[in-house]
Design a protein around this motif. Sequence first.
Motif, PDB file in Angstrom:
ATOM      1  N   LEU A 245     105.290 -62.511 -22.555  1.00  0.00           N
ATOM      2  CA  LEU A 245     105.859 -61.238 -22.144  1.00  0.00           C
ATOM      3  C   LEU A 245     106.979 -61.512 -21.148  1.00  0.00           C
ATOM      4  O   LEU A 245     106.760 -62.136 -20.114  1.00  0.00           O
ATOM      5  CB  LEU A 245     104.758 -60.380 -21.495  1.00  0.00           C
ATOM      6  CG  LEU A 245     105.171 -59.001 -21.029  1.00  0.00           C
ATOM      7  CD1 LEU A 245     105.617 -58.141 -22.200  1.00  0.00           C
ATOM      8  CD2 LEU A 245     104.034 -58.321 -20.290  1.00  0.00           C
ATOM      9  N   LEU A 246     108.202 -61.076 -21.501  1.00  0.00           N
ATOM     10  CA  LEU A 246     109.333 -61.254 -20.596  1.00  0.00           C
ATOM     11  C   LEU A 246     109.709 -59.899 -20.019  1.00  0.00           C
ATOM     12  O   LEU A 246     109.839 -58.924 -20.751  1.00  0.00           O
ATOM     13  CB  LEU A 246     110.557 -61.823 -21.327  1.00  0.00           C
ATOM     14  CG  LEU A 246     110.402 -62.994 -22.283  1.00  0.00           C
ATOM     15  CD1 LEU A 246     111.773 -63.459 -22.738  1.00  0.00           C
ATOM     16  CD2 LEU A 246     109.675 -64.139 -21.617  1.00  0.00           C
ATOM     17  N   GLN A 247     109.916 -59.878 -18.700  1.00  0.00           N
ATOM     18  CA  GLN A 247     110.316 -58.636 -18.086  1.00  0.00           C
ATOM     19  C   GLN A 247     111.825 -58.562 -17.921  1.00  0.00           C
ATOM     20  O   GLN A 247     112.538 -59.504 -18.230  1.00  0.00           O
ATOM     21  CB  GLN A 247     109.590 -58.461 -16.757  1.00  0.00           C
ATOM     22  CG  GLN A 247     108.170 -57.983 -17.042  1.00  0.00           C
ATOM     23  CD  GLN A 247     107.298 -57.979 -15.830  1.00  0.00           C
ATOM     24  OE1 GLN A 247     107.565 -58.694 -14.867  1.00  0.00           O
ATOM     25  NE2 GLN A 247     106.249 -57.182 -15.870  1.00  0.00           N
ATOM     26  N   ARG A 248     112.265 -57.419 -17.416  1.00  0.00           N
ATOM     27  CA  ARG A 248     113.672 -57.071 -17.464  1.00  0.00           C
ATOM     28  C   ARG A 248     114.631 -58.166 -16.995  1.00  0.00           C
ATOM     29  O   ARG A 248     115.538 -58.552 -17.730  1.00  0.00           O
ATOM     30  CB  ARG A 248     113.897 -55.801 -16.637  1.00  0.00           C
ATOM     31  CG  ARG A 248     115.335 -55.389 -16.599  1.00  0.00           C
ATOM     32  CD  ARG A 248     115.522 -54.217 -15.675  1.00  0.00           C
ATOM     33  NE  ARG A 248     116.870 -54.245 -15.133  1.00  0.00           N
ATOM     34  CZ  ARG A 248     117.268 -53.477 -14.135  1.00  0.00           C
ATOM     35  NH1 ARG A 248     116.435 -52.622 -13.587  1.00  0.00           N
ATOM     36  NH2 ARG A 248     118.490 -53.563 -13.693  1.00  0.00           N
ATOM     37  N   ASP A 249     114.422 -58.697 -15.791  1.00  0.00           N
ATOM     38  CA  ASP A 249     115.403 -59.669 -15.279  1.00  0.00           C
ATOM     39  C   ASP A 249     115.446 -60.929 -16.147  1.00  0.00           C
ATOM     40  O   ASP A 249     116.509 -61.514 -16.357  1.00  0.00           O
ATOM     41  CB  ASP A 249     115.111 -60.014 -13.809  1.00  0.00           C
ATOM     42  CG  ASP A 249     113.648 -60.359 -13.567  1.00  0.00           C
ATOM     43  OD1 ASP A 249     112.800 -59.927 -14.378  1.00  0.00           O
ATOM     44  OD2 ASP A 249     113.348 -61.068 -12.604  1.00  0.00           O
ATOM     45  N   VAL A 250     114.282 -61.334 -16.668  1.00  0.00           N
ATOM     46  CA  VAL A 250     114.237 -62.522 -17.524  1.00  0.00           C
ATOM     47  C   VAL A 250     114.968 -62.239 -18.845  1.00  0.00           C
ATOM     48  O   VAL A 250     115.733 -63.071 -19.337  1.00  0.00           O
ATOM     49  CB  VAL A 250     112.772 -62.938 -17.798  1.00  0.00           C
ATOM     50  CG1 VAL A 250     112.726 -64.200 -18.619  1.00  0.00           C
ATOM     51  CG2 VAL A 250     112.005 -63.101 -16.505  1.00  0.00           C
ATOM     52  N   VAL A 251     114.744 -61.051 -19.402  1.00  0.00           N
ATOM     53  CA  VAL A 251     115.385 -60.670 -20.656  1.00  0.00           C
ATOM     54  C   VAL A 251     116.903 -60.625 -20.472  1.00  0.00           C
ATOM     55  O   VAL A 251     117.657 -61.136 -21.303  1.00  0.00           O
ATOM     56  CB  VAL A 251     114.877 -59.286 -21.136  1.00  0.00           C
ATOM     57  CG1 VAL A 251     115.648 -58.830 -22.367  1.00  0.00           C
ATOM     58  CG2 VAL A 251     113.392 -59.345 -21.443  1.00  0.00           C
ATOM     59  N   GLU A 252     117.346 -60.035 -19.360  1.00  0.00           N
ATOM     60  CA  GLU A 252     118.789 -59.896 -19.124  1.00  0.00           C
ATOM     61  C   GLU A 252     119.480 -61.250 -19.143  1.00  0.00           C
ATOM     62  O   GLU A 252     120.518 -61.426 -19.772  1.00  0.00           O
ATOM     63  CB  GLU A 252     119.053 -59.178 -17.791  1.00  0.00           C
ATOM     64  CG  GLU A 252     118.781 -57.686 -17.865  1.00  0.00           C
ATOM     65  CD  GLU A 252     119.091 -56.951 -16.563  1.00  0.00           C
ATOM     66  OE1 GLU A 252     118.978 -57.573 -15.484  1.00  0.00           O
ATOM     67  OE2 GLU A 252     119.449 -55.755 -16.631  1.00  0.00           O
ATOM     68  N   SER A 253     118.875 -62.241 -18.457  1.00  0.00           N
ATOM     69  CA  SER A 253     119.554 -63.533 -18.385  1.00  0.00           C
ATOM     70  C   SER A 253     119.418 -64.316 -19.695  1.00  0.00           C
ATOM     71  O   SER A 253     120.335 -65.017 -20.097  1.00  0.00           O
ATOM     72  CB  SER A 253     119.046 -64.348 -17.187  1.00  0.00           C
ATOM     73  OG  SER A 253     117.714 -64.733 -17.412  1.00  0.00           O
ATOM     74  N   LEU A 254     118.292 -64.176 -20.389  1.00  0.00           N
ATOM     75  CA  LEU A 254     118.097 -64.940 -21.621  1.00  0.00           C
ATOM     76  C   LEU A 254     118.932 -64.365 -22.765  1.00  0.00           C
ATOM     77  O   LEU A 254     119.586 -65.105 -23.500  1.00  0.00           O
ATOM     78  CB  LEU A 254     116.616 -64.941 -22.022  1.00  0.00           C
ATOM     79  CG  LEU A 254     116.290 -65.757 -23.272  1.00  0.00           C
ATOM     80  CD1 LEU A 254     116.438 -67.242 -23.000  1.00  0.00           C
ATOM     81  CD2 LEU A 254     114.884 -65.459 -23.778  1.00  0.00           C
ATOM     82  N   ALA A 255     118.932 -63.056 -22.919  1.00  0.00           N
ATOM     83  CA  ALA A 255     119.619 -62.433 -24.053  1.00  0.00           C
ATOM     84  C   ALA A 255     121.080 -62.144 -23.733  1.00  0.00           C
ATOM     85  O   ALA A 255     121.856 -61.787 -24.625  1.00  0.00           O
ATOM     86  CB  ALA A 255     118.902 -61.151 -24.452  1.00  0.00           C
ATOM     87  N   GLY A 256     121.441 -62.276 -22.454  1.00  0.00           N
ATOM     88  CA  GLY A 256     122.826 -62.017 -22.079  1.00  0.00           C
ATOM     89  C   GLY A 256     123.199 -60.555 -22.231  1.00  0.00           C
ATOM     90  O   GLY A 256     124.330 -60.226 -22.596  1.00  0.00           O
TER      91      GLY A 256
END
Lengths: 200, 413
Positions: free
Chosen positions: B332-343
């Motif tokens: 489970l990835l939360q918002r900040d992790v998703v933002e940096s991974l998915a750009g």
Amino acid sequence: MSNGGTPSLPKRDGGFEREPARRVFAAELRECRHQFREGDDEKSPTFVLLPTGERCNRVFLVGTLTEKQRQGDQNIFYRGRVVDPTGTFFVMAGSYQPEAMQQLAKIETPAFVAVVGKPNIYQPPDGAYLVSVRVESITVVDRETRDLWVLDAARATLDRLDALAAGTAPDAARIKEHYPALDPAVFRKMAYESLAQVKI
Amino acid sequence: MDFSQTVERISLKIKQKGQSVDSKKIEAKLRRLVEEFGVQPAEAERSVTNELAKEFNLTGIGTMGGGGAGTKEDRSIADIFPGEWVTIEGKVVSILSPPSPAIAQSGIIADATGAIRFVAWAKANAPKMTDGAWYRIESAVVDEFKGVANLKIHSGTAIKPIEEDRALIPSMVRIGELKPGIASVRAKVVQEWETTHERMLQSGILGDESGTVKFVIWKEAGKEKLAIGAVYTIFYVQVDEFNGRLSLNLSTASYIRDEGDIVVSGGDTEIRGTIVHIAPGSGLIKRCPVEGCNRALSRQNYCAVHEIQPKFVYDLRIKGWLDDGKKTYNMLLQRDVVESLAGMTLDAAKELAENNPLGMDEVFLRMRDAVLGRYVICRGREIDNRLLVRLCERLKMETGEHAALLNRAGGVP
């Protein structure tokens, strides 16, 4: 294919466990001849026995999609060829995998692709064997992901070979029974040659 | 490892029988068993106690073996099993409200080795026991209820109060070694969850160096919530098992806040693998705006508890499977992790969803194309087979690894 499972169902504590995606080179997957199921339940997973000594219900592969082809009239499905340093994977996605089929339909060849899917062994009437991968997902990736996969697949192959040599491979007995003429050195060489093709 | 509590417990037992032992000697024996021979701490305590009892020719402490049905011989609580008739001496450490009129009293009774739930049937006409007092219970039956041993007090059971106040040091259990029953633990509150039932006061995750476990506190007079991040000593908590997973029910327990900190295991799992699946419900999602709820809403803005919520809050997340070729982890990835991974930032995702005929689906598809099949390193906490990812980065090629693998493959098999 033969169905040499044991009659008792494996007991799973803690509920569902997803089968991991094995990293296998095309030249090894192509050599698979034995497929089996553990347990009699309709839902128990089917495994393809890898010649390097591990059962495999799912694969992860990265290579170049060189060709794709739409087939069938009523039941449309797509076939594709994905090439790695050792050979070719035959992949397919039909109407039972609508998402995967749409993904595959959209990709322009040639492209580096990452594929998650389930391997199956087919035996056409002429007696030859064909191993193909039914796609669960396919995405376009970059060259670095492809190179990382070659390293990953080489490491996994060597791990399996080491376990086989040490006698700790979980399906060592099956290997002796179904692949008696196997020479593990072939797969070690295959891993080496694949690695040598990666330019850093 | 710290043996001081165990040593104190053992020397207390010996002292009660009028003998004394050098505590250094006890500790040396324990340490040898645990550290040199890898014996479980509880088993080591038992065998050292037995050894000393034999040495001083003492009876009534430790486990002497033998016994048989209808035994009058005293037993330690840790050593009794379902199907036995036993006689024990212990302290009532908790009284529970009886769940049915057929039960006169139920609670928890403990000795130095462990604790067990007791049930006194109304038909037994047994005298009521008081919280905090010591009793000798003769000829009770041990049975099993929901997979947990239970002491049944029936009409043939004799209960005798013990006047002297004995010291009782509960033996602490590590979370990784918990079994269904009653136990005492020292743990840190790792996580607090939204309550799913109106009778529930609090639920979440407790952890220590050996692992983590779910806990729940039901609303009852005198029960207080645990503070997140704080360390507690929890006495006589009920350990339940459901679907092969343990959880702690703190309703029976007493807990006190402790000084210090615990480094909880699973706090930093690192997994290198590929993202092999992105589950529905990933991408741009809507959350319930009600304070403390934060549930993901359905497409029709429906919250399972608060119904239609038109003033939802947008969020980003990815639910999926991370696979290292040997094992697959639910992640489970939360918002900040998703933002940096998915750009893609939350604002960009919102804009995309609002200006695209596919709406939120477009965000899902783009995110899928950006992360699926990629090699990543994920760091985070692994709880109940799910990886809560704190940091997720794309893996880079390492020349050293390439060279090492070439050597390995080229070497003589």
